[in-house]
Design an enzyme around this catalytic site. Structure first.
Site, PDB file in Angstrom:
ATOM      1  NE  ARG A  50      -2.114   1.646   3.430  1.00 52.61           N
ATOM      2  CZ  ARG A  50      -2.473   1.451   5.038  1.00 52.61           C
ATOM      3  NH1 ARG A  50      -3.662   1.011   5.174  1.00 52.61           N
ATOM      4  NH2 ARG A  50      -1.831   2.417   5.742  1.00 52.61           N
ATOM      5  CG  HIS A  67      -7.530   3.043   4.886  1.00 49.74           C
ATOM      6  ND1 HIS A  67      -7.614   1.848   4.493  1.00 49.74           N
ATOM      7  CD2 HIS A  67      -8.518   3.543   4.909  1.00 49.74           C
ATOM      8  CE1 HIS A  67      -8.909   1.678   4.150  1.00 49.74           C
ATOM      9  NE2 HIS A  67      -9.427   2.706   4.598  1.00 49.74           N
ATOM     10  CE1 TYR A  80      -0.740   2.637   9.515  1.00 48.85           C
ATOM     11  CE2 TYR A  80      -2.062   4.726  10.081  1.00 48.85           C
ATOM     12  CZ  TYR A  80      -1.995   3.607   9.252  1.00 48.85           C
ATOM     13  OH  TYR A  80      -2.613   3.656   8.198  1.00 48.85           O
TER      14      TYR A  80
HETATM   15  C1  LIG Z   1     -17.552  -3.669   8.184  1.00 47.90           C
HETATM   16  C2  LIG Z   1     -16.646  -2.474   8.128  1.00 47.90           C
HETATM   17  N1  LIG Z   1     -16.111  -2.200   9.191  1.00 47.90           N
HETATM   18  C3  LIG Z   1     -15.011  -1.217   8.937  1.00 47.90           C
HETATM   19  C4  LIG Z   1     -14.888  -0.380   8.174  1.00 47.90           C
HETATM   20  C5  LIG Z   1     -13.862   0.786   8.111  1.00 47.90           C
HETATM   21  N2  LIG Z   1     -12.993   0.264   7.108  1.00 47.90           N
HETATM   22  C6  LIG Z   1     -12.855   0.659   5.937  1.00 47.90           C
HETATM   23  S1  LIG Z   1     -11.553  -0.056   5.055  1.00 47.90           S
HETATM   24  C7  LIG Z   1     -10.831  -0.543   6.443  1.00 47.90           C
HETATM   25  C8  LIG Z   1      -9.783  -1.525   6.414  1.00 47.90           C
HETATM   26  C9  LIG Z   1      -9.879  -2.603   5.192  1.00 47.90           C
HETATM   27  O1  LIG Z   1      -8.814  -3.573   5.163  1.00 47.90           O
HETATM   28  P1  LIG Z   1      -8.451  -4.448   4.230  1.00 47.90           P
HETATM   29  O2  LIG Z   1      -9.670  -5.307   4.089  1.00 47.90           O
HETATM   30  O3  LIG Z   1      -7.271  -5.110   4.273  1.00 47.90           O
HETATM   31  O4  LIG Z   1      -8.521  -3.578   2.712  1.00 47.90           O
HETATM   32  P2  LIG Z   1      -7.410  -2.382   2.408  1.00 47.90           P
HETATM   33  O5  LIG Z   1      -8.130  -1.184   2.499  1.00 47.90           O
HETATM   34  O6  LIG Z   1      -6.153  -2.758   3.017  1.00 47.90           O
HETATM   35  O7  LIG Z   1      -7.302  -2.340   0.755  1.00 47.90           O
HETATM   36  C10 LIG Z   1     -11.567  -0.452   7.569  1.00 47.90           C
HETATM   37  C11 LIG Z   1     -11.333  -0.790   8.952  1.00 47.90           C
HETATM   38  C12 LIG Z   1     -15.662  -0.731   7.099  1.00 47.90           C
HETATM   39  N3  LIG Z   1     -15.766   0.029   5.879  1.00 47.90           N
HETATM   40  N4  LIG Z   1     -16.699  -1.629   7.150  1.00 47.90           N
END
Ligand SMILES: Cc1ncc(C[n+]2csc(CCOP(=O)(O)OP(=O)(O)O)c2C)c(N)n1
Lengths: 328, 340
Positions: free
Chosen positions: B257, B261, B270
């Site tokens: 990444r 985020h 972090y």
């Molecule tokens: C059910 C839910 N919980 C929390 C969130 C907030 N949130 C959005 S993206 C994310 C992290 C997702 O990480 P990952 O699945 O590894 O995908 P990445 O964003 O790293 O590509 C979180 C906690 C959400 N959108 N949906």
């Protein structure tokens, strides 16, 4: 015309719609081989095969999620949640996904499906087989919510729900599954439109709006009040979203008094919405405070017969509440 | 980065007789460049106060485009997630369409400006409208897969998500269902090792996500996400299985990444600065460029020309989208139900 119970009416509606339209399919826990824990899908797998009547893994979120996928591909799934209490593991799929498909795609996609679930208490089902969940779903734009209380309504409204272009939560009062038998129409003649309340009893002095199991209870209470020269009009909403405000307002404008009776706990129940809306609309016609007659604010219905009895509304309690409104 | 294969059940495929040609690769490379150029522009517009919110695909682009290149947009279904800008381009979305969504304009084809950018949807392209929720697309894809199996036309459903999403119950429920019914589904995990600030080791026990496939009785593969050919081969094999009625596959593409985020996050707060500096050198685009040059499929001149063309496209897309009208306020209540 055959005499059928409410659960048989559900089963007949499924059978007729599956026979009519090959896109209609059924999925859920124990719906196939067993024909459902309440027998609402009895014989369907034998008739239509194990794909169209699919025994799913014990996982409600995926039951709703898979149903959504099938609907997006043009099938018309009727998913069963074994008990309304267990629809909560699927809550995200229903509220965040299914309900919002049309809106979030600006009309490019739609998600016509039905999620059926036995709802409500009074069957010694205790905390986790008795809950009334309608307010959670009726709060959600994009969903329709239907809650029939007679065999003919169950059949006609389920058939209409299956043909509806939008997702429908179809809640079946399990205490009524085998309570009465009624004659009912078949095929197209059985269809009933969503969104229309039924005036279950005519009256002049007071409007009692209810739905589900409490329809019969409220009618019984109304009969008792008739002996006291209080004439109660009983309206059964049948569909909670969209609900039939016209029929209800028309009645309240006539009687000037309104009680809303519902089995869910009082705070935030669907009846609170009905009460608020009609208080606003019919203010000028009202001669008494709009009153709710509902269950106590405890987390759910307990197992002990004494406590279950203490929780449930009955004709005595409803009559007492109606009397107060009538005499105000 | 290890490009090991973790197979449960089947032997790995022999290196792909993929039918990849120079033309296909240059088209894919252009999609990768387009995604990056759009991303650069969106950050400029964000700093200028013109765009509210960005989730960047930076570091994921090659894996995304390689995966889609192994599939058939127009025939297959795609349940994408919010980081899939490069995948969306490979599925046929134009830069202007993605900019219309970035500016929340009425003509945004995914949602008419209703959803945050990154929730792609287009019925005619088979891109199934998603939401911002992490995970629910996984059982939905299983259901679409079941429907496609019933239709029997050989189409499949591709669903992507991060490694954080694999902690959701919906991951288990969806993969289990698809495996049980041998649904033609490809589960594509873009493992960038971070879910906002939560590292992989607090999300997944063991080496990674691919191993989980064994528990469902389906093949699981881990591939280097900056290796176009490896990702393409893994997805092509999964597609072959799906179309042959052999059921779903799980692919874990290891990516980095290269941004925080989202624009609401600052990963410097972090993450270890040394590790971050190290990762900054792991951009998959120079590697893809090198791979193409090594095959004799790309020259410096063609590369420059492609980048110039892509830059001009992004200029035009930005201008057009910025000038496009916002949704009319009167449309707020439309499309709640069929009749409105
Ligand atoms: C059910 C839910 N919980 C929390 C969130 C907030 N949130 C959005 S993206 C994310 C992290 C997702 O990480 P990952 O699945 O590894 O995908 P990445 O964003 O790293 O590509 C979180 C906690 C959400 N959108 N949906």
């Amino acid at each position: 015309m055959p005499e059928r119970t409410l659960v048989q009416a559900v089963r007949d509606a499924l059978f007729e719609e599956m026979a009519r339209d090959p896109r209609v399919c059924v999925l859920g826990e124990d719906v196939g081989r067993k024909g459902g824990v309440f027998k609402a899908t009895e014989g369907l797998q034998k008739q239509f095969g194990p794909e169209r009547v699919l025994d799913t893994p014990l996982a409600e979120s995926s039951i709703a999620g898979v149903a959504q996928g099938l609907a997006l591909e043009g099938f018309i799934p009727v998913a069963e949640m074994q008990f309304a209490d267990y629809s909560f593991p699927a809550f995200n799929q229903i509220v965040n996904e299914i309900a919002k498909v049309r809106y979030r795609s600006n009309g490019d996609f739609s998600c016509p499906l039905v999620i059926r679930a036995p709802t409500g208490g009074g069957v010694r089902g205790a905390l986790y087989h008795s809950q009334s969940v309608e307010a959670f779903y009726a709060h959600v734009p994009g969903l329709k919510v239907v809650l029939p209380s007679t065999p003919a309504d169950a059949k006609g409204l389920l058939k209409a729900s299956i043909r509806d272009p939008d997702p429908v939560i179809f809640l079946e009062p399990k205490k009524l599954y085998r309570a009465v038998r009624a004659e009912m129409a078949e095929g197209e003649a059985a269809l009933l439109p969503l969104g229309q309340a039924a005036v279950a009893r005519r009256g002049e002095h007071l409007t009692a709006i209810t739905y589900g199991y409490l329809r019969a209870v409220t009618i019984e209470a109304a009969e008792r009040l008739a002996a006291e020269d209080i004439s109660v009009e009983v309206i059964d909403l049948r569909t909670l979203r969209p609900w039939d405000m016209e029929t209800c307002a028309h009645s309240v404008e006539k009687t000037g008094r309104l009680a809303v009776i519902y089995e869910a706990n009082r705070t935030g129940g669907f009846g609170a919405e009905v009460a608020a809306e009609l208080a606003e609309r019919c203010f000028a016609s009202l001669d008494a405070p709009v009153t709710r007659i509902a269950s106590p604010d405890v987390p759910a219905m307990p197992f002990s017969p004494a406590l279950e009895h203490a929780f449930m509304l009955n004709p005595d309690r409803v009559a007492e509440g109606l009397r107060r409104v009538a005499r105000y | 980065m290890a490009s090991g294969l973790v197979w449960s059940g089947r032997m790995p495929p022999s290196p792909d007789p993929s039918g990849l040609t120079q033309e296909i690769l240059l088209r894919a490379y252009a999609s990768v460049l387009r995604a990056r150029a759009l991303d650069d522009r969106r950050f400029v517009l964000n700093r200028a106060g013109k765009l509210a919110f960005i989730i960047s695909p930076r570091g994921h682009e090659v894996a995304q485009v390689a995966a889609i290149t192994a599939l058939e947009p127009g025939r297959d279904r795609f349940c994408l997630y919010y980081r899939n800008f490069a995948a969306a381009l490979a599925c046929g979305f134009t830069p202007e369409e993605l900019m219309l969504s970035a500016f929340a304009r009425a003509a945004d084809p995914s949602s008419g400006g209703r959803q945050t950018p990154g929730n792609f949807g287009s019925r005619r392209r088979g891109v199934v409208i998603g939401s911002s929720t992490v995970g629910p697309q996984i059982p939905k894809a299983a259901g679409i897969g079941l429907a496609l199996k019933w239709k029997g036309e050989g189409a499949l459903c591709y669903v992507s998500f991060g490694e954080g999403a694999t902690s959701q119950g919906d991951f288990h429920e969806g993969v289990n269902f698809a495996a049980l019914h041998r649904c033609p589904v490809i589960f594509f995990c873009e493992n960038n090792h971070w879910a906002i600030s939560v590292p992989q080791e607090l999300q997944v026990a063991g080496p990674g996500v691919a191993e989980r496939a064994a528990g469902y009785g389906i093949p699981g593969t881990r591939v280097a996400g900056d290796d176009f050919f490896a990702v393409h081969a893994a997805v092509a094999e999964a597609a072959r299985r799906a179309r042959a009625g052999e059921g779903p596959s799980l692919i874990e593409a290891q990516v980095y990444r290269l941004q925080s985020h989202s624009t609401d996050d600052d990963q410097r707060a972090y993450r270890d600065p040394v590790e971050l500096a190290n990762e900054a050198g792991k951009d998959p685009i120079p590697k893809m460029r090198q791979d193409l040059i090594a095959r004799g499929w790309l020259t410096d001149e063609v590369d420059e020309q492609l980048r110039r063309e892509v830059g001009e496209e992004v200029d035009r897309a930005t201008e057009a989208a910025e000038a496009a009208p916002e949704p009319d306020a009167s449309t707020l209540t439309r499309h709640v139900y069929a009749d409105a």
